[in-house]
Design an enzyme around this catalytic site. Structure first.
Site, PDB file in Angstrom:
ATOM      1  N   HIS A 125       6.597  30.315  23.104  1.00  0.00           N
ATOM      2  CA  HIS A 125       8.013  29.756  22.999  1.00  0.00           C
ATOM      3  C   HIS A 125       9.075  30.572  22.357  1.00  0.00           C
ATOM      4  O   HIS A 125      10.225  30.624  22.456  1.00  0.00           O
ATOM      5  CB  HIS A 125       7.940  28.547  22.066  1.00  0.00           C
ATOM      6  N   GLU A 156      28.578  11.919  43.011  1.00  0.00           N
ATOM      7  CA  GLU A 156      26.928  12.512  42.646  1.00  0.00           C
ATOM      8  C   GLU A 156      26.071  12.065  43.451  1.00  0.00           C
ATOM      9  O   GLU A 156      24.956  12.387  43.545  1.00  0.00           O
ATOM     10  CB  GLU A 156      26.599  11.873  41.130  1.00  0.00           C
ATOM     11  N   ASP A 188      23.374  16.120  40.282  1.00  0.00           N
ATOM     12  CA  ASP A 188      22.779  14.921  40.795  1.00  0.00           C
ATOM     13  C   ASP A 188      23.053  14.908  42.491  1.00  0.00           C
ATOM     14  O   ASP A 188      22.338  14.392  43.282  1.00  0.00           O
ATOM     15  CB  ASP A 188      23.531  13.643  40.406  1.00  0.00           C
ATOM     16  N   CYS A 225      32.091  19.068  37.698  1.00  0.00           N
ATOM     17  CA  CYS A 225      31.378  19.216  36.310  1.00  0.00           C
ATOM     18  C   CYS A 225      29.895  19.401  36.317  1.00  0.00           C
ATOM     19  O   CYS A 225      29.377  19.303  35.207  1.00  0.00           O
ATOM     20  CB  CYS A 225      31.918  18.045  35.242  1.00  0.00           C
TER      21      CYS A 225
HETATM   22  C1  PEP Z   1      25.882  15.818  37.417  1.00  0.00           C
HETATM   23  O1  PEP Z   1      25.161  15.065  37.879  1.00  0.00           O
HETATM   24  O2  PEP Z   1      26.128  17.267  38.051  1.00  0.00           O
HETATM   25  C2  PEP Z   1      26.647  15.549  36.221  1.00  0.00           C
HETATM   26  C3  PEP Z   1      27.552  16.446  35.618  1.00  0.00           C
HETATM   27  O3  PEP Z   1      25.766  14.740  35.430  1.00  0.00           O
HETATM   28  P1  PEP Z   1      24.593  14.876  34.397  1.00  0.00           P
HETATM   29  O4  PEP Z   1      24.293  16.241  34.711  1.00  0.00           O
HETATM   30  O5  PEP Z   1      24.955  14.432  33.130  1.00  0.00           O
HETATM   31  O6  PEP Z   1      23.915  13.849  35.255  1.00  0.00           O
HETATM   32 MG    MG Z   2      24.965  13.079  36.997  1.00  0.00          MG
END
Ligand code: PEP
Ligand code: MG
Length: 851
Positions: free
Chosen positions: A462, A698, A722, A768
């Site tokens: 680890h 997503e 996602d 994002c």
């Molecule tokens: C994503 O799905 O890219 C996202 C920014 O949301 P999360 O990673 O929190 O699901």
């Molecule tokens: Mg997401």
């Protein structure tokens, strides 16, 4: 040590309805917290305890009290009574009133209310009770209670850790014979996952191998089986969901574990001859370092040897274990938030080990033999470490550092005051140690060592994973010769696996020049981080940050972020026993807004389901939770949660800088419904300004219908994590698929393209997901036309620098060819050669800095 219990008295004469039987899932599922309900036989509700009125529903049907100890209670007259708009209900208190137990709170006309509401059943819910635990109600369902009679009892939690007997499930028993396929054997992380599988499926589970048996609840017992790759084992589960649990265990133990904490390819020490003054090691973290060698050997925290008896020492130990568990849970959540999944898993495994009944039972025995809590813990873990060392199994011995970590962590909480055991390690030193625990490495990392050399440990330990994650050059398995290593100026070569204790002047100059060039680049990037990011062909790209707390928002502001592109509000909902109230939420959101000083802040509404679960919000167990009720779909099921969150958000200032974002939207009707609701709450609050409202893209349907979404949305933000999962049908949590679930797959890129084209001229599009911070993917995203990239705070300067080096138009010209390739690997390869070819023709970053 423990405060007197808090008694909640019956607020009305009535008949007891257990929480789970309330005919409303919001209460019955414990979404708002634990509690009980009464079917009232009178027409006035009274205060169940002393407290302050902190909330009164506009429609007079609900009152929230807060006790002096901070416990919050919701008394909710009837079900669906909000629909009455206050008709037939008279409130007798106002926000800010202090009331005593038995004070009248609201009077109601039972007939009128009963005619229009779905039920008169009145829940009494503990909505916030940090540090308190609700005892099992003493009244059974159907019991008749009289107003003022004690109904519920809350006690202050000493600990969440207790010696727990292995769960004793009833039901069918099933056994499977498996062959372990994990390269690293059954080590702490898969052992923790095994335990979780048993818990999730509510089964008791045992693992047998070579005459030994271990309960899945005990990480030590599982590790002590010493299972290595290729071992045959029997797993037995007992409980209603035994088969499903075994299915999951089989998938865990018999599928080749992907190497999710990739060991550098030069892990094996170079077998060339050692030069003068050189020591060899395995490369656990690549890179170069120069600095003085400094030995690190912190002593164990000092604890008293003799105890004050079981009645004192046992609760003391439990409290320390509970605090250690909380610290680990926080570290786990923080690592997960920062996308450090390897680290998060390590902390999770430590937490599971801390709850191991075998360890706590051994410590309890030592306490009974007269030891103090700290000494008992020390001895219990010494014994366990000895057992691991004596197993003759390299993998088990490799976990001793983790055990030592837990030993120190808990002993430090029980240490005698006034200890100063911080070993002095100057910044820039190459730290030399026999072995380090993961916590010691985390603490050392704060002192910015240049590198690490360990006599023991392996590349999969680890501590090695943590060193790699933090970019610290690190050599391990250097052997006893490291004890004698001394140098005022050594070179750690994390490419060749060498520690050079007497480098020549020329060698030092070469290494230092290479380090200086890298430092210069980082410094340049940092200097320019607060300036806008504009591509070589004059396209402005906003570079924002993803955060989960006000502290991280502060880091984002300091790193030069142009705003917050994603505030994952679900992190506010973690590590609690009930959802945070409106005040708590408003306070947190405001703190993040303040940190950004007027720059835009996108707060995503609660996004739970599938991989993100809240213990107090159990979602129905379904075969495919990733395709189930999650993200924005939850709001149809739990409207109160949305209402509270929207109200909290509408309290922040300035509202003009706030952007609210909905997760997991698959069609525009979901956005329209929330917009309508947002408008009505804002209108009710008399607000003239509305925050912008946008959605995450997503899922493929959102990308393909981007035009209709963009008609209604103020902005779109692509969640590539996602989007990749749903496009490629590859679980983002599955380590076996990690290498293939790549955003650069042409199918995912085509969906990004569809989103940008759909939104063109209607609203801006950001990204994002993690792709925004990926050095190659971020360039393609900009070339595809996204307006904003939102990345980890620490990545902001480097991403801005990369944008400034990019000729977006030139890369856009390559897109048809890139999108025509067959898979992600081909796209990565082609992009890499395109980038190399560009490097000669692009201007340097310093020439491009805006004035
Ligand atoms: C994503 O799905 O890219 C996202 C920014 O949301 P999360 O990673 O929190 O699901
Ligand atoms: Mg997401």
């Amino acid at each position: 040590m423990s405060a007197s219990p808090l008694i909640l008295h019956a607020p009305v004469d009535g008949v007891v309805v257990p929480l789970g039987e309330i005919p409303d899932p919001v209460f019955a599922d414990g979404v708002l917290g634990d509690g009980i309900a009464l079917d009232p036989l009178d027409e006035c509700l009274y205060a169940p305890c002393d407290g302050e009125v902190v909330q009164c529903a506009r429609t007079r049907h609900a009152v929230t009290l807060k006790t002096q100890a901070g416990v919050e209670l919701l008394l909710h007259l009837g079900l669906d009574t909000v629909e009455l708009g206050g008709e037939g209900i008279e409130l007798l208190v106002a926000v800010g009133d202090r009331v005593s137990t038995g004070a009248p709170l609201c009077r109601f006309d039972a007939d009128r209310v009963a005619r229009r509401a779905s039920s008169l059943i009145t829940p009494l819910i503990v909505t916030a009770a940090d540090g308190w635990r609700l005892a099992k109600p003493s009244h059974a369902g159907g019991a008749r209670v009289v107003r003022g009679e004690p109904l519920l009892e809350l006690t202050q939690e000493v600990s969440t850790v207790a010696v727990t007997a292995p769960r004793d499930a009833t039901g069918p028993t099933a056994t499977r014979r498996l062959t372990l396929a994990l390269r690293a054997g059954l080590h702490a992380r898969p052992a923790a996952r095994l335990r979780d599988i048993a818990r999730r499926h509510d089964v008791s589970m045992t693992v047998e191998h070579g005459g030994g048996t271990a309960e899945a609840d005990s990480i030590s017992a599982l590790l002590n089986l010493g299972l290595v790759e290729g071992d045959a084992l029997n797993v037995t589960a007992r409980g209603e969901r035994a088969e499903a649990a075994l299915e999951a265990v089989e998938a865990l133990l018999t599928t080749l574990e992907a190497d999710d904490h990739t060991v550098p390819s030069q892990a094996v020490a170079d077998d060339g001859p050692l030069g003068e003054g050189e020591l060899a090691g395995l490369v656990a973290g690549p890179g170069l370092a120069v600095g003085p060698l400094v030995a690190y050997c912190p002593p164990l925290p000092r604890v008293p040897r003799e105890g004050e008896g079981e009645a004192t020492e046992w609760p003391r130990l439990q409290q320390a274990l509970s605090r250690a568990g909380e610290a680990l849970a926080q570290a786990e959540a923080q690592a997960a938030r920062q996308g450090q999944h390897g680290e998060a898993e390590i902390f999770g495994a430590h937490r599971a080990w801390l709850e191991d009944p075998a360890l706590t039972e051994a410590a309890l025995a030592a306490i009974r033999a007269g030891r103090s809590a700290g000494q008992a813990w020390r001895e219990a873990l010494d014994d366990e470490a000895e057992r691991l060392a004596g197993s003759g199994n390299a993998l088990l011995s490799g976990r001793i550092a983790d055990l030592r970590d837990l030993q120190q962590r808990v002993m430090a909480l029980l240490a005698e005051p006034g200890q100063q055991d911080e070993a002095a390690v100057p910044e820039g030193a190459i730290v030399v140690a026999d072995e380090l625990t993961p916590s010691q490495l985390v603490a050392l990392a704060g002192r910015r060592p240049a590198g690490l050399c360990l006599a023991r440990s392996g590349t999969t330990a680890h501590v090695a994973i943590l060193a790699r994650a933090r970019g610290i050059p690190c050599l391990v398995s250097m052997g006893a010769a490291l004890d004698r290593a001394r140098s005022e100026r050594a070179v750690l070569d994390g490419e060749r696996g060498r520690l050079e204790m007497s480098p020549s002047a020329a060698r030092l100059a070469e290494v230092e020049a290479s380090l200086a060039a890298r430092r210069h680049q980082v410094e340049e990037e940092r200097r320019a981080a607060h300036l806008p990011a504009v591509t070589l062909d004059a396209r402005r790209v906003e570079v924002c940050a993803n955060v989960g707390s006000p502290d991280e928002a502060e880091m984002a502001a300091q790193a030069g972020a142009d705003g917050i592109g994603l505030l994952r509000s679900e992190f506010l909902f973690l590590e609690r026993s009930a959802a945070p109230g409106e005040d708590d939420q408003a306070h947190e959101y405001q703190a993040s807004m303040r940190a950004l000083g007027g720059k835009p802040v996108i707060v995503r509404t609660l996004d739970i389901g599938a991989d993100k679960q809240l213990p107090y919000l159990p979602l129905p167990a379904v075969a495919n939770p990733a395709l189930g009720v999650r993200g924005v779909r939850l709001w149809q099921r739990l409207p109160q949660l949305l209402e509270t969150q929207l109200r909290a958000l509408l309290r922040v200032e300035p509202l003009g800088s706030l952007r609210i974002m909905l997760p997991m939207v698959s069609e525009v009707s979901e956005l329209v419904a929330v917009r309508r609701h947002l408008d009505s709450v804002a209108q009710e609050l008399g607000l003239t300004v509305r925050p912008q409202l946008g959605v995450m893209v997503e899922v493929p349907s959102a990308a393909l219908c981007a035009a209709s979404l963009a008609e209604e949305a103020d902005f779109l933000s692509i969640g590539t994590n996602d989007l990749t999962q749903y496009t490629l049908a590859m679980d983002r949590e599955d380590p076996d698929l990690a290498a293939r679930a790549d955003v650069l797959h042409p199918a995912v890129l085509k969906l990004v393209q569809a989103t940008v084209e759909g939104a063109a001229g209607r609203c801006p599009v950001g990204v994002c997901g993690a792709a925004a911070g990926d050095p190659l993917a971020s360039l393609v995203l900009v070339a595809l036309g996204v307006d904003e990239l939102s990345v980890e705070p620490a990545r902001v300067p480097a991403v801005k620098a990369a944008v400034r080096r990019l000729d977006a138009g030139r890369l856009a010209a390559e897109l048809p060819a890139l999108l025509g390739l067959t898979d992600a690997a081909a796209v990565r390869a082609r992009l890499t050669s395109w980038q190399t070819a560009q490097q000669d023709t692009t201007t340097t970053i310093t020439e491009r800095l805006p004035s």
